[in-house]
Design a protein around this motif. Structure first.
Motif, short mmCIF file in Angstrom:
data_model
loop_
_atom_site.label_atom_id
_atom_site.label_comp_id
_atom_site.label_asym_id
_atom_site.label_seq_id
_atom_site.Cartn_x
_atom_site.Cartn_y
_atom_site.Cartn_z
N GLU A 1 0.79 -1.08 -0.10
CA GLU A 1 0.10 0.11 0.01
C GLU A 1 0.79 1.27 0.08
OE1 GLU A 1 -3.04 -0.06 2.98
OE2 GLU A 1 -3.82 -1.72 2.28
N ALA A 2 1.76 1.51 0.90
CA ALA A 2 2.68 2.42 0.91
C ALA A 2 3.45 2.87 -0.55
CB ALA A 2 3.78 2.35 1.81
N HIS A 3 3.83 1.56 -1.25
CA HIS A 3 4.46 1.82 -2.59
C HIS A 3 3.44 2.26 -3.55
CE1 HIS A 3 8.57 0.49 -1.81
NE2 HIS A 3 8.05 -0.26 -0.98
N GLU A 4 2.12 1.66 -3.62
CA GLU A 4 1.20 2.06 -4.21
C GLU A 4 0.67 3.30 -4.16
OE1 GLU A 4 -1.85 -0.79 -3.50
OE2 GLU A 4 -1.17 -2.46 -5.30
N ALA A 5 0.78 4.01 -3.06
CA ALA A 5 0.55 5.38 -2.94
C ALA A 5 1.48 6.36 -3.52
CB ALA A 5 0.37 5.49 -1.52
N ARG A 6 2.68 5.90 -3.91
CA ARG A 6 3.94 6.53 -4.48
C ARG A 6 3.54 6.29 -5.87
NH1 ARG A 6 9.63 6.02 -2.79
NH2 ARG A 6 9.83 7.38 -4.12
N GLY A 7 2.74 5.37 -6.22
CA GLY A 7 2.66 4.95 -7.67
C GLY A 7 3.74 3.79 -8.05
N SER A 8 3.02 2.89 -8.62
CA SER A 8 3.74 1.65 -8.86
C SER A 8 4.50 1.69 -10.12
CB SER A 8 2.72 0.55 -9.02
OG SER A 8 1.89 0.53 -10.25
N LEU A 9 4.42 2.68 -11.13
CA LEU A 9 4.98 2.69 -12.30
C LEU A 9 4.82 1.63 -13.15
CD1 LEU A 9 8.56 4.18 -11.05
CD2 LEU A 9 6.35 5.56 -11.39
N GLY A 10 3.62 0.93 -13.11
CA GLY A 10 3.31 -0.22 -13.91
C GLY A 10 4.21 -1.71 -13.55
N VAL A 11 4.68 -1.65 -12.35
CA VAL A 11 5.04 -2.57 -11.95
C VAL A 11 4.23 -3.49 -10.89
CG1 VAL A 11 7.31 -3.57 -10.33
CG2 VAL A 11 7.42 -1.62 -11.78
N GLU A 12 4.21 -4.58 -11.20
CA GLU A 12 3.31 -5.41 -10.18
C GLU A 12 3.78 -5.69 -8.95
OE1 GLU A 12 1.51 -9.99 -10.59
OE2 GLU A 12 1.81 -9.10 -12.37
N LEU A 13 3.28 -5.26 -7.88
CA LEU A 13 3.84 -5.46 -6.59
C LEU A 13 3.35 -6.50 -5.79
CD1 LEU A 13 3.90 -1.62 -5.64
CD2 LEU A 13 5.60 -2.83 -6.49
N HIS A 14 4.29 -7.08 -4.86
CA HIS A 14 3.79 -8.26 -4.11
C HIS A 14 4.38 -8.18 -2.73
CE1 HIS A 14 2.48 -10.78 -7.52
NE2 HIS A 14 3.42 -10.25 -8.26
N SER A 15 3.78 -8.53 -1.74
CA SER A 15 4.14 -8.21 -0.31
C SER A 15 4.95 -9.52 0.16
CB SER A 15 2.91 -8.09 0.40
OG SER A 15 3.24 -7.91 1.96
N ASN A 16 5.90 -9.13 0.83
CA ASN A 16 6.66 -10.15 1.64
C ASN A 16 7.28 -9.51 2.93
OD1 ASN A 16 9.48 -11.80 2.08
ND2 ASN A 16 8.09 -13.05 1.03
N ASP A 17 7.16 -10.28 4.15
CA ASP A 17 7.85 -9.89 5.31
C ASP A 17 9.03 -9.97 5.54
OD1 ASP A 17 7.59 -12.39 5.53
OD2 ASP A 17 6.05 -12.54 7.16
N GLY A 18 9.91 -10.54 4.39
CA GLY A 18 11.17 -10.67 4.63
C GLY A 18 11.50 -12.21 4.63
N SER A 19 10.32 -13.04 4.87
CA SER A 19 10.63 -14.58 4.72
C SER A 19 10.95 -15.10 3.49
CB SER A 19 9.30 -15.19 5.40
OG SER A 19 9.40 -16.49 5.32
N HIS A 20 11.69 -16.21 3.52
CA HIS A 20 12.13 -16.92 2.31
C HIS A 20 11.51 -18.36 2.20
CE1 HIS A 20 14.84 -19.16 4.89
NE2 HIS A 20 15.05 -17.97 5.29
N SER A 21 10.47 -18.48 3.16
CA SER A 21 10.07 -19.89 3.16
C SER A 21 8.44 -19.94 2.86
CB SER A 21 10.32 -20.62 4.77
OG SER A 21 9.43 -19.49 5.52
N ASN A 22 7.71 -19.02 2.61
CA ASN A 22 6.50 -19.12 2.38
C ASN A 22 6.41 -19.50 0.98
OD1 ASN A 22 5.87 -16.45 0.56
ND2 ASN A 22 6.62 -15.65 2.72
N ASP A 23 5.23 -20.06 0.54
CA ASP A 23 4.94 -20.78 -0.90
C ASP A 23 4.70 -19.44 -1.83
OD1 ASP A 23 4.70 -23.11 0.24
OD2 ASP A 23 2.56 -23.13 0.17
N GLY A 24 4.16 -18.43 -1.66
CA GLY A 24 3.90 -17.37 -2.12
C GLY A 24 5.54 -16.65 -2.91
#
Length: 286
Positions: free
Chosen positions: A39-62
């Motif tokens: 949400e914070a990045h989308e507020a600045r504008g995504s510039l056409g980049v598809e954004l995905h959330s990650n909390d820093g974990s490298h183990s989740n399926d997403g």
């Protein structure tokens, strides 16, 4: 279509996106980015980049699915993120373009990033001349390598500093004598100033010479000397490189304008990253 996954979408990632518009607009490349707060990045504008959330974990399926779907992964999120997420990218067999080269100063991270099966690509960031210095190092032509970086004092204040140390830096005014805030090797420098001396580790990587990359880099990290200077008169960040040995004596100076996205970041970093990415994309089996 080449699918590129950005780890981070801050000043470097946003500037990089603008630089890559020829490839994106033509449909040859598609950009996605992993961020902590969509949400914070989308507020600045995504510039056409598809954004995905990650909390820093490298183990989740997403996270694993994003990496598996990518043709190239580009780290531009800082040393901590490079250490946390980079090894998993390489272990998944994906090529990783590393911007926060300081991650290689940590032996455990270095071993994981270099063991494959994915390939690691290093971008030189805010300095250059690596073809010449690399050739000299491969011929055992360098005995000493030094880099002196000058930046405005305010950009060098760190959380670990005492209140007095931080106040001394902030008190520097134009006309005052520059202050040396660090002198030593790249490994110690990157631990104390993770956002300021990636170039020093990049220089060590470029001048590592031949042989096993991990072993050669360890030797090079011992050889390269770093001096970080708070300069109240600095209009631009500057990097002075001196190298000498049987191959001769070399001096190089680089002064880079700030990023249009963040004045604390060198604009040359994203420019160099775009160049590296185009080179890697041409050779990647995508």
């Amino acid at each position: 279509m080449t699918r590129i996954l950005l780890l981070g979408f801050g000043a470097i990632g946003r500037q990089l996106t603008g630089l890559l518009q020829p490839e994106v607009s033509s449909g040859r490349w598609a950009l996605q980015a992993v961020v902590r707060d969509v949400e914070a990045h989308e507020a600045r504008g995504s510039l056409g980049v598809e954004l995905h959330s990650n909390d820093g974990s490298h183990s989740n399926d997403g996270w694993r699915e994003l990496v598996d779907r990518a043709d190239l992964v580009v780290e531009c999120a800082g040393v901590s993120a490079a250490r946390d997420l980079g090894p998993g990218v390489v272990a998944a067999g994906r090529d990783l373009v590393l911007t926060s080269v300081g991650a290689l100063a940590y032996p455990d991270t270095r071993a994981k990033l270099l063991q494959g099966p994915g390939r690691l690509h290093i971008t030189p960031g805010a300095i250059g001349g690596f073809d010449l210095l690399g050739a000299a190092a491969e011929a055992d032509g360098l005995a000493a390598v030094r880099i002196r970086t000058r930046k405005l004092a305010g950009s060098l204040v760190q959380p670990w500093m005492s209140a007095e140390e931080a106040a001394d830096l902030r008190a520097l005014r134009p006309g005052d004598e520059p202050k040396v805030v660090f002198s030593g090797g790249p490994a110690d420098a990157i631990k104390k100033f993770p956002g300021n001396v990636n170039v020093a580790v990049a220089l060590a990587w470029a001048t590592r010479g031949t042989g096993d990359s991990a072993t050669a880099l360890e030797r090079s990290l011992q050889r390269v000397q770093v001096e970080l200077v708070a300069d109240p008169d600095a209009e631009l960040s500057s990097h002075d490189i001196e190298a000498s040995g049987p191959a001769g004596r070399f001096r190089m100076r680089f002064e880079s304008a700030p990023s249009p996205e963040n004045p604390r970041t060198s604009g040359l970093t994203a420019i160099s990253l775009a160049h590296t990415l185009r080179r890697v994309a041409k050779s990647a089996p995508v």
